[in-house]
Enzyme design. Structure first.
Site, PDB file in Angstrom:
ATOM      1  CD  GLU A 169      -3.056  -1.155   2.186  1.00 30.76           C
ATOM      2  OE1 GLU A 169      -3.510   0.050   2.705  1.00 30.76           O
ATOM      3  OE2 GLU A 169      -3.415  -2.176   2.719  1.00 30.76           O
ATOM      4  CB  CYS A 280      -0.794  -8.417   4.253  1.00 30.28           C
ATOM      5  SG  CYS A 280      -2.032  -8.267   2.758  1.00 30.28           S
TER       6      CYS A 280
END
EC number: 1.1.1.22
Length: 472
Positions: A169, A280
Site C-alpha cells: 500500500e 496482511c
C-alpha cells in the site's frame, strides 16, 4: 487444450486489492471489459463518483480510473450480471482473522470467499475461470472447487487458479505497472494449465513473460503467506535490534545501514519503527501459525508466532518509553499523535500501531489529540471503539480529539508522538509547534522521520526509536 481468450473479467470485491488491480488490468488491456462488483452500494457509488472521490487512497489510482472508467472499466452492484457475462472471475473479498470459533485469533475467516464461490456456482451457466485473488490459507482452492462442483449447472465447468497479490500500500500502482513477479498457480492438469495460460495472456499485455511465474496451486497459495511472513520477520528482527541499540548506545540507523550493504541481506525492510501494521502481515503470519499447528508442527508455529509477539512488544515498549520519559506519568497530559494510518501514502488503518499507542495512552489517563492527513474521522472513531469495545464512544471522546492539522494537534501538548511517516510531518513548522507546546516539549519519533539535531536546537527534547535516550 487451447487456452480461452479472455474478453470479459468480473472482479468480486471493490476493496484495496480488487479495485486497483482490476483498474490497472483495464488500463493495460483496452480490449478486455473489466467489471468490478460489490454489494456495498456506497463503495461502488464512490468508485463511480463524478469528482473521483474514490473509496481508497492510493497514489496514482485516480489517474488510472480516469483513463479507463466508462471505456472498459465499470463498477456495479449487479453481481449476478457480471458473473454471468465474464470469462474470468477474480474473487477479491475480505479474509479477516476469525474472532470466534475454531482457530479464533489465528485462522482466516473464509465466509466471504465461500459466499462469493456459492454465488458464482448459482449464477454461472457457462464455463468460467475462477481466480483466488484474496490472501487465503493453503488449499482453499480445494474447498472452492468442491463448492463449485457441488452446485454447478449441468455441463458448466470451472477451473480454479491462485493469483495472489504482492502489492505494498502506498506504491500499489507502481507495483502493478512493474511487478517483481506475477504468480499464477493451477492444478497440473491439461485444463488447469490451459486456464493458467489464459490468465498469463492477460498479464502479458504489459508484464514481461519472464516475470510471469506459473506454479502448482498449493505452492502459489503458500508463497503469498511465506512472502509476507519473511518481510514481517525482517521488520521484527530490526525492531528487536533497536531495543538493543537503545540499551547499548548503538544507533539503529547505522547498524541497519551497515548490515544492508551485505549483498546476501540487502537494505530493504531494515528500517526500525514503532511496529508493522496493515491488512496482511499479522494476518498472514497468524494464518501460517494456524496452518503449522494444524499440521502438527509446533516448533514451526512457535517460530512464526514470535514475529508477531515481537511486533506487539515493540509497540508496548515505545508507549512505555513515552511514559518513562515524561517523568513516569502522563495522567492529564496532552499527547499529540501524528499519523493514524499504518504507513504513509495510504488511508488504511488496519493493525495500525497508532491504535495501540492511543489505547495505551488512554489507559494512562492522558489527553490525546490525533491528526492524519488521509484517514477519515469516522474511521478513527470506529478503530478506537473496536480497540476498546467495553468503553462507550462518548467516554473515548472525553480523552481523544481529532484535529484538522498537525499544528492544531500539537497545541498545548506536552509531547508529540510520530506514529506514521507522512512526509508533511518532516516539513511542518517545528518552531511554531514548539512555541505553542507546554515546556519542556518532547518529541518521540517512532518512524526515524525527523532531524533530531535540528529539533533539539529549537528546544525540543527528542527521543528516537533505536537510539539511547542518554545521547539524545
Amino acid at each position: 487444450m487451447a487456452p480461452v481468450q479472455v474478453k470479459k473479467i468480473c472482479c468480486i470485491g471493490a476493496g484495496y486489492v480488487g479495485g486497483p488491480t482490476c483498474a490497472v488490468i483495464a488500463l493495460k488491456c483496452p480490449n478486455i471489459i473489466v467489471t468490478i462488483v460489490d454489494l456495498n452500494k456506497a463503495r461502488i457509488d464512490a468508485w463511480n463518483s463524478p469528482d473521483f472521490a474514490l473509496p481508497i487512497y492510493e497514489p496514482g489510482l485516480v489517474d488510472v480510473v480516469k483513463q479507463a472508467r466508462g471505456r472498459n472499466l465499470f463498477f456495479s452492484t449487479d453481481v449476478d450480471k457480471a458473473i454471468e457475462e465474464a470469462d474470468l472471475i477474480f474473487v477479491s473479498v475480505n479474509t479477516p482473522t476469525k474472532k470466534s470459533g475454531v482457530g479464533a485469533g489465528f485462522a482466516a475467516d473464509l465466509n466471504y470467499v465461500e459466499l462469493a464461490t456459492r454465488r458464482i456456482a448459482t449464477v454461472a451457466s457457462s464455463n468460467k475461470i475462477v481466480v483466488e485473488k484474496s490472501t487465503v490459507p493453503c488449499r482453499t482452492a480445494e474447498s472452492m472447487r468442491t463448492i463449485l462442483e457441488a452446485n454447478s449447472k449441468p455441463g458448466c465447468h470451472f477451473d480454479i487458479l491462485s493469483n495472489p497479490e504482492f502489492l505494498a500500500e502506498g506504491t500499489a500502482i507502481d507495483d502493478l505497472f512493474a511487478p517483481d513477479r506475477v504468480l499464477i498457480g493451477s492444478l497440473q492438469t491439461p485444463e488447469g494449465i490451459s486456464a493458467c495460460e489464459s490468465l498469463a495472456q492477460v498479464y502479458s499485455n504489459w508484464v514481461p513473460k519472464e516475470r510471469i511465474l506459473t506454479v502448482g496451486l498449493w505452492s502459489s497459495e503458500l508463497s503469498k503467506l511465506a512472502a509476507n511472513a519473511m518481510l514481517a520477520q525482517r521488520i521484527s528482527s530490526v525492531n528487536a535490534l533497536s531495543a538493543i541499540c537503545e540499551a547499548t548506545g548503538a544507533n539503529i540507523d547505522e547498524v541497519a545501514h551497515a548490515i544492508g550493504y551485505d549483498s546476501r541481506i540487502g537494505p530493504k525492510f531494515l528500517r526500525a519503527s514503532v511496529g508493522f501494521g496493515g491488512s496482511c502481515f499479522q494476518k498472514d503470519i497468524l494464518n501460517l501459525v494456524y496452518l503449522s499447528e494444524s499440521l502438527h508442527l509446533p516448533e514451526v508455529a512457535a517460530y512464526w508466532r514470535q514475529v508477531v509477539e515481537m511486533n506487539e512488544y515493540q509497540k508496548r515498549r515505545f508507549s512505555k518509553r513515552v511514559v518513562d520519559t515524561l517523568f513516569n506519568t502522563i495522567t492529564g497530559k496532552r499527547i499529540a499523535v501524528l499519523g493514524f494510518a499504518f504507513k504513509a501514502d495510504t488511508g488504511d488503518t488496519r493493525e495500525s500501531a497508532a491504535i495501540t499507542l492511543i489505547k495505551d495512552f488512554q489507559s494512562e489517563k492522558a489527553i490525546v489529540s490525533v491528526y492524519d492527513p488521509q484517514v477519515p474521522h469516522d474511521q478513527i472513531w470506529q478503530d478506537l471503539q473496536e480497540a476498546s469495545p467495553l468503553v462507550p464512544l462518548d467516554t473515548i471522546k472525553k480523552q481523544v480529539s481529532i484535529c484538522n492539522s498537525a499544528i492544531e494537534a500539537c497545541k498545548n501538548a506536552e509531547a508529540v508522538v510520530i506514529a506514521t511517516e507522512w512526509k508533511e510531518f518532516k516539513e511542518i513548522d517545528w518552531e511554531e509547534v514548539y512555541a505553542n507546546m507546554n515546556k519542556p516539549a518532547f518529541v518521540f519519533d517512532g518512524r526515524l522521520l525527523v532531524d533530531a539535531d535540528k529539533l533539539r536546537k529549537i528546544g525540543f527534547k527528542v527521543t528516537t526509536i533505536g537510539r539511547p535516550s542518554n545521547t539524545d
